[in-house]
Scaffold this motif. Structure first.
Motif, PDB file in Angstrom:
ATOM      1  N   ARG A 232       0.839  -1.208   0.000  1.00  0.00           N
ATOM      2  CA  ARG A 232       0.000   0.000   0.000  1.00  0.00           C
ATOM      3  C   ARG A 232       0.872   1.255   0.000  1.00  0.00           C
ATOM      4  O   ARG A 232       0.504   2.273   0.579  1.00  0.00           O
ATOM      5  CB  ARG A 232      -0.907  -0.012   1.237  1.00  0.00           C
ATOM      6  CG  ARG A 232      -1.834  -1.207   1.315  1.00  0.00           C
ATOM      7  CD  ARG A 232      -2.434  -1.371   2.706  1.00  0.00           C
ATOM      8  NE  ARG A 232      -3.087  -0.169   3.189  1.00  0.00           N
ATOM      9  CZ  ARG A 232      -3.397   0.039   4.463  1.00  0.00           C
ATOM     10  NH1 ARG A 232      -3.092  -0.866   5.385  1.00  0.00           N
ATOM     11  NH2 ARG A 232      -3.990   1.152   4.837  1.00  0.00           N
ATOM     12  N   LEU A 233       2.001   1.166  -0.681  1.00  0.00           N
ATOM     13  CA  LEU A 233       2.983   2.251  -0.606  1.00  0.00           C
ATOM     14  C   LEU A 233       2.423   3.567  -1.116  1.00  0.00           C
ATOM     15  O   LEU A 233       2.649   4.625  -0.503  1.00  0.00           O
ATOM     16  CB  LEU A 233       4.244   1.869  -1.397  1.00  0.00           C
ATOM     17  CG  LEU A 233       5.475   2.742  -1.174  1.00  0.00           C
ATOM     18  CD1 LEU A 233       5.864   2.800   0.294  1.00  0.00           C
ATOM     19  CD2 LEU A 233       6.645   2.211  -2.011  1.00  0.00           C
ATOM     20  N   ASP A 234       1.676   3.548  -2.206  1.00  0.00           N
ATOM     21  CA  ASP A 234       1.120   4.798  -2.743  1.00  0.00           C
ATOM     22  C   ASP A 234       0.152   5.436  -1.745  1.00  0.00           C
ATOM     23  O   ASP A 234       0.140   6.663  -1.580  1.00  0.00           O
ATOM     24  CB  ASP A 234       0.403   4.534  -4.064  1.00  0.00           C
ATOM     25  CG  ASP A 234       1.362   4.210  -5.204  1.00  0.00           C
ATOM     26  OD1 ASP A 234       2.568   4.508  -5.053  1.00  0.00           O
ATOM     27  OD2 ASP A 234       0.910   3.652  -6.221  1.00  0.00           O
ATOM     28  N   GLU A 235      -0.649   4.620  -1.085  1.00  0.00           N
ATOM     29  CA  GLU A 235      -1.595   5.139  -0.093  1.00  0.00           C
ATOM     30  C   GLU A 235      -0.864   5.788   1.078  1.00  0.00           C
ATOM     31  O   GLU A 235      -1.207   6.896   1.505  1.00  0.00           O
ATOM     32  CB  GLU A 235      -2.480   4.006   0.418  1.00  0.00           C
ATOM     33  CG  GLU A 235      -3.414   4.413   1.552  1.00  0.00           C
ATOM     34  CD  GLU A 235      -4.092   3.227   2.198  1.00  0.00           C
ATOM     35  OE1 GLU A 235      -4.489   3.331   3.381  1.00  0.00           O
ATOM     36  OE2 GLU A 235      -4.243   2.172   1.525  1.00  0.00           O
ATOM     37  N   TYR A 236       0.148   5.099   1.590  1.00  0.00           N
ATOM     38  CA  TYR A 236       0.894   5.651   2.723  1.00  0.00           C
ATOM     39  C   TYR A 236       1.658   6.911   2.330  1.00  0.00           C
ATOM     40  O   TYR A 236       1.703   7.886   3.087  1.00  0.00           O
ATOM     41  CB  TYR A 236       1.853   4.605   3.289  1.00  0.00           C
ATOM     42  CG  TYR A 236       1.193   3.604   4.209  1.00  0.00           C
ATOM     43  CD1 TYR A 236       0.663   3.997   5.436  1.00  0.00           C
ATOM     44  CD2 TYR A 236       1.084   2.267   3.841  1.00  0.00           C
ATOM     45  CE1 TYR A 236       0.052   3.071   6.279  1.00  0.00           C
ATOM     46  CE2 TYR A 236       0.477   1.338   4.680  1.00  0.00           C
ATOM     47  CZ  TYR A 236      -0.034   1.752   5.893  1.00  0.00           C
ATOM     48  OH  TYR A 236      -0.639   0.848   6.728  1.00  0.00           O
ATOM     49  N   ARG A 237       2.256   6.901   1.160  1.00  0.00           N
ATOM     50  CA  ARG A 237       3.009   8.089   0.730  1.00  0.00           C
ATOM     51  C   ARG A 237       2.074   9.277   0.530  1.00  0.00           C
ATOM     52  O   ARG A 237       2.453  10.423   0.802  1.00  0.00           O
ATOM     53  CB  ARG A 237       3.805   7.783  -0.546  1.00  0.00           C
ATOM     54  CG  ARG A 237       4.979   6.847  -0.319  1.00  0.00           C
ATOM     55  CD  ARG A 237       5.760   6.610  -1.597  1.00  0.00           C
ATOM     56  NE  ARG A 237       6.522   7.790  -1.981  1.00  0.00           N
ATOM     57  CZ  ARG A 237       7.796   8.011  -1.633  1.00  0.00           C
ATOM     58  NH1 ARG A 237       8.429   7.143  -0.863  1.00  0.00           N
ATOM     59  NH2 ARG A 237       8.429   9.086  -2.038  1.00  0.00           N
ATOM     60  N   ALA A 238       0.864   9.027   0.067  1.00  0.00           N
ATOM     61  CA  ALA A 238      -0.105  10.113  -0.086  1.00  0.00           C
ATOM     62  C   ALA A 238      -0.490  10.679   1.279  1.00  0.00           C
ATOM     63  O   ALA A 238      -0.615  11.906   1.446  1.00  0.00           O
ATOM     64  CB  ALA A 238      -1.337   9.613  -0.832  1.00  0.00           C
ATOM     65  N   SER A 239      -0.672   9.809   2.274  1.00  0.00           N
ATOM     66  CA  SER A 239      -0.993  10.276   3.627  1.00  0.00           C
ATOM     67  C   SER A 239       0.139  11.120   4.193  1.00  0.00           C
ATOM     68  O   SER A 239      -0.084  12.181   4.788  1.00  0.00           O
ATOM     69  CB  SER A 239      -1.255   9.083   4.551  1.00  0.00           C
ATOM     70  OG  SER A 239      -2.409   8.383   4.174  1.00  0.00           O
ATOM     71  N   VAL A 240       1.358  10.643   4.004  1.00  0.00           N
ATOM     72  CA  VAL A 240       2.526  11.363   4.515  1.00  0.00           C
ATOM     73  C   VAL A 240       2.680  12.708   3.814  1.00  0.00           C
ATOM     74  O   VAL A 240       3.031  13.714   4.437  1.00  0.00           O
ATOM     75  CB  VAL A 240       3.788  10.493   4.359  1.00  0.00           C
ATOM     76  CG1 VAL A 240       5.046  11.311   4.613  1.00  0.00           C
ATOM     77  CG2 VAL A 240       3.735   9.301   5.298  1.00  0.00           C
ATOM     78  N   ALA A 241       2.418  12.740   2.518  1.00  0.00           N
ATOM     79  CA  ALA A 241       2.571  13.982   1.758  1.00  0.00           C
ATOM     80  C   ALA A 241       1.614  15.065   2.227  1.00  0.00           C
ATOM     81  O   ALA A 241       1.878  16.261   2.055  1.00  0.00           O
ATOM     82  CB  ALA A 241       2.369  13.706   0.268  1.00  0.00           C
TER      83      ALA A 241
END
Length: 284
Positions: free
Chosen positions: A224-233
């Motif tokens: 779920r890397l894209d989801e987590y990176r979007a949250s972090v961004a």
């Protein structure tokens, strides 16, 4: 420190900048009902300050903790080319593993459990750990780094962070848009336990009970890397720019309220030409 300042220069503002994500009472960051200012980087810290009896004029919110100033601005690098320089696969998900300036023995266990995960392992001043990790064979490329002042560079070559839930480590990883994998258990330091809660509240990564589960943690992050990176961004920490403006406002208010003529200390110097800062920096 507070009582010493009040005894010598009572007109000088006393300011506490919390570098942890939350207070760990008693007698840690927030002392109840003192005539001081508190600069808080999380909603939790703001709530604790209000519960300790401070009013809105004494509490100052920032968008995060002041840990990542040396990570600004972002580096302009070719991640694929720089990964190749480190003999890493440019297309493979990459984790950066860090445990402070001297590494940690837990990195040995992490490496063994993540045989097929591409890793950048930062061991700090622990040269014995560097030699040991470089000697470990693995199914995925590894870059083992000793002490370096280029942590931002290595973070920008990575996709996720593995380490302890220190406020500095988490803040710096988030600044580089890296979701984090941290552990919270009975051995986690008291002042760092809420940091793990914060990670979960903001969907900024995964909190494990033990690094024995690091394999499943990495699998969950990478799936779920894209989801987590979007949250972090979405987490925009501008504290390094906000705090100077807050301090300037405190000085202006001090000048307006007290006036230089009211300064009665035997020590020469203007009362509000300075601010007494309490900032305990715990590097993690």
């Amino acid at each position: 420190m507070y009582h010493a300042l009040m005894a010598v220069r009572p007109n000088v503002p006393y300011v506490t900048i919390l570098t942890d994500f939350a207070d760990s009472p008693p007698h840690f960051w927030i002392e109840p009902h003192q005539a001081q200012h508190l600069i808080c980087g999380t909603v939790k810290a703001l709530e604790q300050a209000r519960a300790a009896g401070y009013d809105d004029a004494s509490i100052h919110a920032t968008s995060g903790n002041d840990h990542s100033s040396r990570f600004l601005p972002a580096l302009n690098i070719d991640r694929r080319a720089e990964r190749r320089k480190l003999q890493l696969d440019p297309d493979r998900p990459t984790g950066i593993v860090m445990f402070g300036g001297h590494g940690s023995k837990v990195m040995r266990r992490i490496v063994k459990r993540l045989d097929d995960t591409q890793l950048i392992l930062v061991c700090g001043h622990n040269s014995a750990l560097v030699d040991e990790l470089r000697a470990v064979s693995s199914g995925a490329p590894r870059a083992v780094i000793g002490f370096s002042s280029q942590i931002r560079y290595f973070m920008q070559l990575s996709d996720f962070f593995i380490g302890k839930p220190g406020p500095g480590s988490i803040s710096e990883a988030i600044q580089q848009h890296l979701p984090v994998i941290v552990v919270r258990n009975a051995w986690t330091m008291l002042q760092e336990r809420y940091n793990a809660d914060w990670v979960e509240e903001h969907n900024a990564g995964i909190v494990l009970d033990s690094f024995k589960a690091i394999g499943s943690g990495v699998a969950a992050i990478t799936s779920r890397l894209d989801e987590y990176r979007a949250s972090v961004a979405r987490i925009q920490n501008r504290a390094i720019f906000e705090i100077p403006a807050i301090l300037e406002g405190i000085l202006r208010l001090s000048d307006a309220n007290s006036g230089r003529h009211r300064f009665s200390s035997s020590i020469s110097g203007p009362p509000s030409a300075c601010i007494w800062l309490k900032i305990h920096s715990r590097r993690s």
